[in-house]
Write a protein that holds these residues in place. Sequence first.
Motif, PDB file in Angstrom:
ATOM      1  N   GLY A  14       0.836  -1.197   0.000  1.00 33.74           N
ATOM      2  CA  GLY A  14       0.000   0.000   0.000  1.00 33.74           C
ATOM      3  C   GLY A  14       0.867   1.241   0.000  1.00 33.74           C
ATOM      4  N   GLU A  15       0.314   2.343  -0.486  1.00 33.59           N
ATOM      5  CA  GLU A  15       1.094   3.570  -0.639  1.00 33.59           C
ATOM      6  C   GLU A  15       1.254   4.355   0.658  1.00 33.59           C
ATOM      7  OE1 GLU A  15      -0.083   6.073  -3.818  1.00 33.59           O
ATOM      8  OE2 GLU A  15       0.318   4.585  -5.375  1.00 33.59           O
ATOM      9  N   PHE A  16       0.346   4.178   1.603  1.00 35.96           N
ATOM     10  CA  PHE A  16       0.457   5.024   2.799  1.00 35.96           C
ATOM     11  C   PHE A  16       1.689   4.698   3.632  1.00 35.96           C
ATOM     12  CE2 PHE A  16      -0.315   5.918   7.302  1.00 35.96           C
ATOM     13  CZ  PHE A  16      -0.394   7.298   7.221  1.00 35.96           C
ATOM     14  N   GLU A  17       1.875   3.409   3.965  1.00 38.39           N
ATOM     15  CA  GLU A  17       2.991   3.042   4.833  1.00 38.39           C
ATOM     16  C   GLU A  17       4.345   3.178   4.132  1.00 38.39           C
ATOM     17  OE1 GLU A  17       3.223   2.630   7.900  1.00 38.39           O
ATOM     18  OE2 GLU A  17       1.135   2.438   8.507  1.00 38.39           O
ATOM     19  N   SER A  18       4.336   3.313   2.823  1.00 33.91           N
ATOM     20  CA  SER A  18       5.590   3.483   2.087  1.00 33.91           C
ATOM     21  C   SER A  18       5.758   4.945   1.682  1.00 33.91           C
ATOM     22  CB  SER A  18       5.626   2.559   0.865  1.00 33.91           C
ATOM     23  OG  SER A  18       4.458   2.709   0.069  1.00 33.91           O
ATOM     24  N   LEU A  19       5.037   5.366   0.663  1.00 33.42           N
ATOM     25  CA  LEU A  19       5.229   6.704   0.098  1.00 33.42           C
ATOM     26  C   LEU A  19       4.769   7.830   1.015  1.00 33.42           C
ATOM     27  CD1 LEU A  19       4.029   6.092  -3.582  1.00 33.42           C
ATOM     28  CD2 LEU A  19       6.221   5.533  -2.523  1.00 33.42           C
ATOM     29  N   HIS A  20       3.560   7.728   1.514  1.00 33.02           N
ATOM     30  CA  HIS A  20       2.995   8.856   2.247  1.00 33.02           C
ATOM     31  C   HIS A  20       3.644   9.050   3.615  1.00 33.02           C
ATOM     32  CE1 HIS A  20      -0.715   7.721  -0.351  1.00 33.02           C
ATOM     33  NE2 HIS A  20       0.160   8.432  -1.032  1.00 33.02           N
ATOM     34  N   ARG A  21       3.951   7.957   4.293  1.00 36.53           N
ATOM     35  CA  ARG A  21       4.649   8.109   5.573  1.00 36.53           C
ATOM     36  C   ARG A  21       6.060   8.644   5.338  1.00 36.53           C
ATOM     37  NH1 ARG A  21       3.032   6.645  10.447  1.00 36.53           N
ATOM     38  NH2 ARG A  21       1.499   5.086   9.747  1.00 36.53           N
ATOM     39  N   ASP A  22       6.670   8.229   4.231  1.00 34.70           N
ATOM     40  CA  ASP A  22       7.971   8.791   3.852  1.00 34.70           C
ATOM     41  C   ASP A  22       7.900  10.310   3.739  1.00 34.70           C
ATOM     42  OD1 ASP A  22       9.988   6.946   3.750  1.00 34.70           O
ATOM     43  OD2 ASP A  22      10.137   6.869   1.577  1.00 34.70           O
ATOM     44  N   MET A  23       6.880  10.810   3.051  1.00 38.36           N
ATOM     45  CA  MET A  23       6.727  12.251   2.858  1.00 38.36           C
ATOM     46  C   MET A  23       6.532  12.970   4.188  1.00 38.36           C
ATOM     47  SD  MET A  23       4.367  12.533  -0.575  1.00 38.36           S
ATOM     48  CE  MET A  23       4.462  14.331  -0.548  1.00 38.36           C
ATOM     49  N   ASN A  24       5.696  12.393   5.048  1.00 38.66           N
ATOM     50  CA  ASN A  24       5.430  13.031   6.342  1.00 38.66           C
ATOM     51  C   ASN A  24       6.692  13.165   7.187  1.00 38.66           C
ATOM     52  OD1 ASN A  24       2.745  13.290   5.713  1.00 38.66           O
ATOM     53  ND2 ASN A  24       2.070  11.536   6.930  1.00 38.66           N
ATOM     54  N   ILE A  25       7.555  12.156   7.108  1.00 46.49           N
ATOM     55  CA  ILE A  25       8.778  12.190   7.903  1.00 46.49           C
ATOM     56  C   ILE A  25       9.839  13.068   7.240  1.00 46.49           C
ATOM     57  CG2 ILE A  25      10.706  10.791   8.750  1.00 46.49           C
ATOM     58  CD1 ILE A  25       8.640   8.522   9.136  1.00 46.49           C
ATOM     59  N   ALA A  26      10.015  12.904   5.944  1.00 43.37           N
ATOM     60  CA  ALA A  26      11.065  13.655   5.249  1.00 43.37           C
ATOM     61  C   ALA A  26      10.825  15.151   5.284  1.00 43.37           C
ATOM     62  CB  ALA A  26      11.166  13.170   3.804  1.00 43.37           C
ATOM     63  N   PHE A  27       9.554  15.564   5.189  1.00 39.97           N
ATOM     64  CA  PHE A  27       9.246  16.992   5.107  1.00 39.97           C
ATOM     65  C   PHE A  27       8.474  17.492   6.319  1.00 39.97           C
ATOM     66  CE2 PHE A  27       9.342  15.244   0.750  1.00 39.97           C
ATOM     67  CZ  PHE A  27      10.503  15.879   0.317  1.00 39.97           C
ATOM     68  N   GLY A  28       8.443  16.677   7.368  1.00 38.24           N
ATOM     69  CA  GLY A  28       7.773  17.085   8.591  1.00 38.24           C
ATOM     70  C   GLY A  28       8.703  17.858   9.512  1.00 38.24           C
ATOM     71  N   LYS A  29       8.368  17.850  10.788  1.00 36.09           N
ATOM     72  CA  LYS A  29       9.160  18.569  11.790  1.00 36.09           C
ATOM     73  C   LYS A  29      10.246  17.626  12.318  1.00 36.09           C
ATOM     74  CE  LYS A  29       5.398  21.663  13.126  1.00 36.09           C
ATOM     75  NZ  LYS A  29       4.533  21.286  11.995  1.00 36.09           N
ATOM     76  N   TRP A  30      11.493  17.996  12.098  1.00 36.64           N
ATOM     77  CA  TRP A  30      12.625  17.166  12.504  1.00 36.64           C
ATOM     78  C   TRP A  30      13.059  17.471  13.923  1.00 36.64           C
ATOM     79  CZ3 TRP A  30      16.863  14.755   9.214  1.00 36.64           C
ATOM     80  CH2 TRP A  30      16.310  14.108   8.103  1.00 36.64           C
ATOM     81  N   GLU A  31      13.688  16.462  14.541  1.00 35.51           N
ATOM     82  CA  GLU A  31      14.198  16.614  15.900  1.00 35.51           C
ATOM     83  C   GLU A  31      15.554  17.306  15.915  1.00 35.51           C
ATOM     84  OE1 GLU A  31      14.387  12.503  16.630  1.00 35.51           O
ATOM     85  OE2 GLU A  31      12.217  12.209  16.464  1.00 35.51           O
ATOM     86  N   PHE A  32      16.174  17.444  14.750  1.00 33.19           N
ATOM     87  CA  PHE A  32      17.488  18.098  14.662  1.00 33.19           C
ATOM     88  C   PHE A  32      17.658  18.672  13.267  1.00 33.19           C
ATOM     89  CE2 PHE A  32      18.145  13.890  12.963  1.00 33.19           C
ATOM     90  CZ  PHE A  32      19.050  14.067  11.929  1.00 33.19           C
ATOM     91  N   ASP A  33      18.654  19.507  13.108  1.00 28.31           N
ATOM     92  CA  ASP A  33      19.026  20.053  11.812  1.00 28.31           C
ATOM     93  C   ASP A  33      20.364  19.435  11.425  1.00 28.31           C
ATOM     94  OD1 ASP A  33      20.262  21.786   9.793  1.00 28.31           O
ATOM     95  OD2 ASP A  33      18.656  23.205  10.238  1.00 28.31           O
ATOM     96  N   PRO A  34      20.478  18.845  10.229  1.00 31.65           N
ATOM     97  CA  PRO A  34      21.740  18.218   9.840  1.00 31.65           C
ATOM     98  C   PRO A  34      22.957  19.133   9.963  1.00 31.65           C
ATOM     99  CG  PRO A  34      20.033  17.598   8.306  1.00 31.65           C
ATOM    100  CD  PRO A  34      19.431  18.638   9.209  1.00 31.65           C
TER     101      PRO A  34
END
Length: 387
Positions: A296-316
């Motif tokens: 399914g697309e949610f647990e792969s693609l959509h969760r990826d988007m939420n994490i990659a472009f969401g609020k991070w715990e640190f700045d690289p």
Amino acid sequence: MVKLTTINYLPWPIKFAPSVRTIDSLLSQSTTMSSSGILNIILVVIFVGFSAWAYQAACPPPPRPLGSPNGLVITSPRVKLRDGRHLAYEEFGVPKETAKSKIIFVHGFSSSKYFHPFATSASPELVKELGAYFVSLDRPGYGESDPDPKRTVKSLALDIEEFADQLNLGPKFYVVGFSMGGQIVWSCLKYIPHRLSGAVLISPAINFWWPNLPLNLTNEVYSRQLKRDQWALRVAHYLPWLTYWWNTQTWFPVFAVIHGHPTVLSPSDLKVFSKFLSVADPDQLEILRTHPKQQGEFESLHRDMNIAFGKWEFDPMDIENPFPNNDGAVHLWMGDEDRVVPLALQRYIAKQVKWVNYHEVIGVGHTLPYADGVADDILKTLLKDRS
């Protein structure tokens, strides 16, 4: 004598002698009040119905189960993590027992363990000469790895550490990530630097909301993104619970990479794809197309988007040098024709993080590691002092 009538349901009692006009007026008011009440009820029903529809539309379906009796067929070896989840993987290169270097490869967005540039594009002779062992894993929710509903920026780095221990890779190993997998390498550098012999970020994805990115540069680069992508990224960052709906609805254009929009590919990317398609087996192409999103697309693609472009715990850009004693190195590779990851922001990050070795390849796009000779160059640069 006219009989007086008392109206008691008004705010105060009024006594009057009813006339035909008065009665007609009261009946008219009663009818108006009745119509207004019906209209209010209809509006409430419409609102409740719309809310129910919106809730259902925003809720993703459960992922397709893996394994017997009624689940997807599992064809790859898997390791079991402490929390009961499994990660699927594929090995390549020299035997693990005799390897000089052990490398974990982390795939990108809408991809899987089979999209392994060193297995398909690196010289087998070079791999043998360098004594390189590779293991490529399906990230949670992709391919044959179980989903992780609690997935965070930090969790996959810890998954990789536990994965390495389950495979007995030793106290230290290399990690290489491509695209969104490259972004995950930042998490490894932040949370498990003590386990790394070195790291490579290939065309790593960038979060426009990392606080150390200059606002003027970020706004300029963001404004040049496709409008459909600007909206998709805003949804992922500000309204992550709507990401599934946004990328499955048909009213507005969805994220370009999900849709396969042609403008995300540079001429050099098209050349790489054309070359691959000319020699690929049709059955292999079908696996590459369906395997990443089979749960399914949610647990792969959509969760990826939420994490990659969401609020991070640190700045690289705040990460400290993981190799202060020069006992390892971090390399970041980019193609100057990349249309998926903004080159200007990548250059800025590389300039700020002084301990990163930046490599920019001319005339190459986002498919950088699959371009002629690049996979070999990445390996030689990473392992030149270890062979």
